[in-house]
Write a protein that holds these residues in place. Sequence first.
Motif, PDB file in Angstrom:
ATOM      1  N   ARG A 105     123.838  79.577  40.665  1.00  0.00           N
ATOM      2  CA  ARG A 105     123.100  80.031  41.635  1.00  0.00           C
ATOM      3  C   ARG A 105     121.480  80.114  41.272  1.00  0.00           C
ATOM      4  O   ARG A 105     120.434  79.741  41.943  1.00  0.00           O
ATOM      5  N   SER A 106     121.351  80.759  39.989  1.00  0.00           N
ATOM      6  CA  SER A 106     119.782  81.044  39.350  1.00  0.00           C
ATOM      7  C   SER A 106     119.185  79.640  39.129  1.00  0.00           C
ATOM      8  O   SER A 106     118.000  79.311  39.380  1.00  0.00           O
ATOM      9  N   THR A 107     119.909  78.516  38.658  1.00  0.00           N
ATOM     10  CA  THR A 107     119.466  77.226  38.353  1.00  0.00           C
ATOM     11  C   THR A 107     118.919  76.608  39.701  1.00  0.00           C
ATOM     12  O   THR A 107     117.879  75.954  40.050  1.00  0.00           O
ATOM     13  N   ARG A 108     119.832  76.725  40.697  1.00  0.00           N
ATOM     14  CA  ARG A 108     119.509  76.087  41.853  1.00  0.00           C
ATOM     15  C   ARG A 108     118.438  76.804  42.779  1.00  0.00           C
ATOM     16  O   ARG A 108     117.439  76.068  43.391  1.00  0.00           O
ATOM     17  N   ALA A 109     118.226  78.097  42.385  1.00  0.00           N
ATOM     18  CA  ALA A 109     116.871  78.799  43.127  1.00  0.00           C
ATOM     19  C   ALA A 109     115.673  78.421  42.427  1.00  0.00           C
ATOM     20  O   ALA A 109     114.588  78.279  43.175  1.00  0.00           O
ATOM     21  N   MET A 110     115.935  78.029  40.962  1.00  0.00           N
ATOM     22  CA  MET A 110     114.756  78.004  40.341  1.00  0.00           C
ATOM     23  C   MET A 110     114.342  76.364  40.609  1.00  0.00           C
ATOM     24  O   MET A 110     113.148  75.785  40.693  1.00  0.00           O
ATOM     25  N   HIS A 111     115.214  75.315  40.939  1.00  0.00           N
ATOM     26  CA  HIS A 111     115.010  73.996  41.399  1.00  0.00           C
ATOM     27  C   HIS A 111     114.401  73.859  42.716  1.00  0.00           C
ATOM     28  O   HIS A 111     113.422  73.196  42.817  1.00  0.00           O
ATOM     29  N   GLU A 136     112.114  66.188  42.596  1.00  0.00           N
ATOM     30  CA  GLU A 136     112.447  64.973  42.796  1.00  0.00           C
ATOM     31  C   GLU A 136     112.939  64.181  41.413  1.00  0.00           C
ATOM     32  O   GLU A 136     113.943  63.486  41.423  1.00  0.00           O
ATOM     33  N   ALA A 137     112.223  64.531  40.717  1.00  0.00           N
ATOM     34  CA  ALA A 137     112.623  63.922  39.151  1.00  0.00           C
ATOM     35  C   ALA A 137     113.756  64.375  38.439  1.00  0.00           C
ATOM     36  O   ALA A 137     114.561  63.834  37.999  1.00  0.00           O
TER      37      ALA A 137
END
Length: 341
Positions: free
Chosen positions: A6-12, A21-22
């Motif tokens: 979840r934290s990675t998705r939020a940072m993304h 996009e990269a």
Amino acid sequence: MSHGDRSTRAMHQALPPALREAVDDFAEHLSRVRNRSTHTVRAYVTDLVSLFDHAVRMGCVDLAELDLSVLRSWLARQRTTGAARTSLARRAASARAFSAWAHRAGLLSADVGAALASPRAHRELPSVLRADQAAALVDGPTRRITPTDPPPTDLPDTHGAPTNPARTGPAGEAAVPLRDRVLLELLYATGVRVSEACGLDVGDVDHGRRVIRVFGKGGRERSVPYGVPAQRALDDWLRQGRPAMVGAHSGDALLLGARGGRLNPTTARQIVGAYAEAAGLPRTSPHGLRHSAATHLLEGGADLRAVQELLGHSSLASTQIYTHVSVERLRAAYRQAHPRA
């Protein structure tokens, strides 16, 4: 993006559109072109999102602004926050892989990560079971060694199938030890990874030649032999066990979970650990059985190249660690037994 926690998705989601996009394009490249596993793609994406989050904090909001100083600053920050050498080495490798891809794709004018150095990961010698300990573990289901705390049976199978009604009856309950036995036999007899064992289909077993067809990392296919004990376990499972656990979602899966779907690797790890504990053995995982199989093969005189092929290692360096294990065991025996040790 469905990769990461979840934290990675939020940072993304917080990244500038060009960087976001990269990340997505690189993940697509890894998955579709490089045929990397979901787990590997997730690890790369997690590292890349962390890198871009750090880059944005440094004022780099466009991919063209990414340079070696940003990469080095990111790794330095990881080190100061307590990242292990192995983690730093992996993250540096992720940055280099992205940089090379981005340069080839025309997103970077230069491969800025090519000069990025990383600490050499310290490779600990894997713990292995003695041959008699491995035999005790593998024979656990046959000798009715029942784990004190049996592995949970309510974990979702690969396909998340509903509970198989046949599993709750006497025939289904009797099938579980047969499933556990063939899992343990295959892991130790072949040295395959737990994901490879759970990914086997019924048609991947060549009973006549006693080999299994395995699809390893990167989709690489190899044939791995197994012995007579594993053949007996397979025969019993396919004749008596699997028919009792098969369900609408079983498909061609060789090993089945409680819900009738393909056996989940997490459940397989719990099965191995539970039987090891029940047999009074050191804490053991499927990867520990893989280590043990490789070490015992080399100690028995197997050629290093043959063991590399069996294990599916792309580099001989990955296999050579088991020669160090054998030397350490020899040294330990020498120190214990020789009067002038």
